[in-house]
Design an enzyme around this catalytic site. Structure first.
Site, mmCIF file in Angstrom:
data_model
loop_
_atom_site.group_PDB
_atom_site.id
_atom_site.type_symbol
_atom_site.label_atom_id
_atom_site.label_comp_id
_atom_site.label_asym_id
_atom_site.label_seq_id
_atom_site.Cartn_x
_atom_site.Cartn_y
_atom_site.Cartn_z
ATOM 1 N N CYS A 193 -4.436 -2.271 1.811
ATOM 2 C CA CYS A 193 -4.254 -3.659 1.367
ATOM 3 C C CYS A 193 -3.885 -4.625 2.480
ATOM 4 O O CYS A 193 -3.684 -5.811 2.225
ATOM 5 C CB CYS A 193 -3.213 -3.717 0.258
ATOM 6 S SG CYS A 193 -1.523 -3.403 0.832
ATOM 7 N N CYS A 213 3.418 2.118 0.018
ATOM 8 C CA CYS A 213 3.255 0.690 0.263
ATOM 9 C C CYS A 213 3.754 -0.077 -0.964
ATOM 10 O O CYS A 213 3.375 0.242 -2.095
ATOM 11 C CB CYS A 213 1.786 0.375 0.530
ATOM 12 S SG CYS A 213 1.428 -1.396 0.681
ATOM 13 N N CYS A 247 -0.934 -1.567 6.231
ATOM 14 C CA CYS A 247 -1.494 -0.624 5.261
ATOM 15 C C CYS A 247 -3.017 -0.693 5.324
ATOM 16 O O CYS A 247 -3.602 -1.782 5.259
ATOM 17 C CB CYS A 247 -1.002 -0.982 3.861
ATOM 18 S SG CYS A 247 -1.697 0.058 2.555
ATOM 19 N N CYS A 287 0.479 -1.947 -2.742
ATOM 20 C CA CYS A 287 -0.628 -1.251 -3.426
ATOM 21 C C CYS A 287 -0.298 0.188 -3.825
ATOM 22 O O CYS A 287 -1.154 0.886 -4.350
ATOM 23 C CB CYS A 287 -1.878 -1.271 -2.558
ATOM 24 S SG CYS A 287 -1.792 -0.193 -1.115
ATOM 25 N N CYS A 299 8.130 9.219 8.623
ATOM 26 C CA CYS A 299 7.042 10.064 9.116
ATOM 27 C C CYS A 299 5.780 9.646 8.360
ATOM 28 O O CYS A 299 5.639 9.939 7.175
ATOM 29 C CB CYS A 299 7.426 11.514 8.845
ATOM 30 S SG CYS A 299 6.258 12.713 9.432
#
EC number: 1.8.4.12
Length: 131
Positions: free
Chosen positions: A50, A96, A47, A99, A119
């Site tokens: 984070c 995510c 991510c 976060c 996707c």
């Protein structure tokens, strides 16, 4: 996993405009424009907000849709699926787990073994290559 929470202002200060628009405001990058769409490099996608590990390159496939596609997230709770009824459609948003960054959507038209296509917007990811 500890949740990471910041205000929108804090996110705006740490992300570039494209990252902020997609990750925090649930935007979408243009198809075929992302840096990871055609990437074949082995590694783990994290991510951008984070640094949580989200997807392994071994699950990445060419779906032809214009965004990086994976048939599964990393084992455990790397991502959370959320019902999305925006834009007059019913879809499943992928965020995510650490976060709550918007990553993209998951669709039931992927390859075996899961039949799923995650996707994901390139701008939400950072690829850490395998050594």
């Amino acid at each position: 996993m500890d949740k990471l929470q910041k205000t929108l202002e804090e996110w705006k200060e740490m992300l570039d405009p494209a990252q902020y628009s997609v990750c925090r405001l649930k935007g979408t990058e243009r198809p075929f424009s992302g840096k990871y769409n055609d990437t074949k490099t082995a590694g783990v996608y994290h991510c951008i907000c984070c640094n949580e590990a989200l997807f392994d390159s071994t699950t990445k496939f060419d779906s032809g849709c214009g965004w990086p596609s994976f048939y599964a997230p990393l084992e455990g709770s790397a991502v959370v699926e959320v019902r999305d009824v925006s834009h007059g459609m019913i879809r499943t948003e992928v965020v995510c787990a650490r976060c709550d960054a918007h990553l993209g959507h998951v669709f039931p038209d992927g390859p075996p073994p899961t039949g799923l296509r995650y996707c994901i917007n390139s701008v939400c990811l950072e690829l850490v290559p395998r050594e």
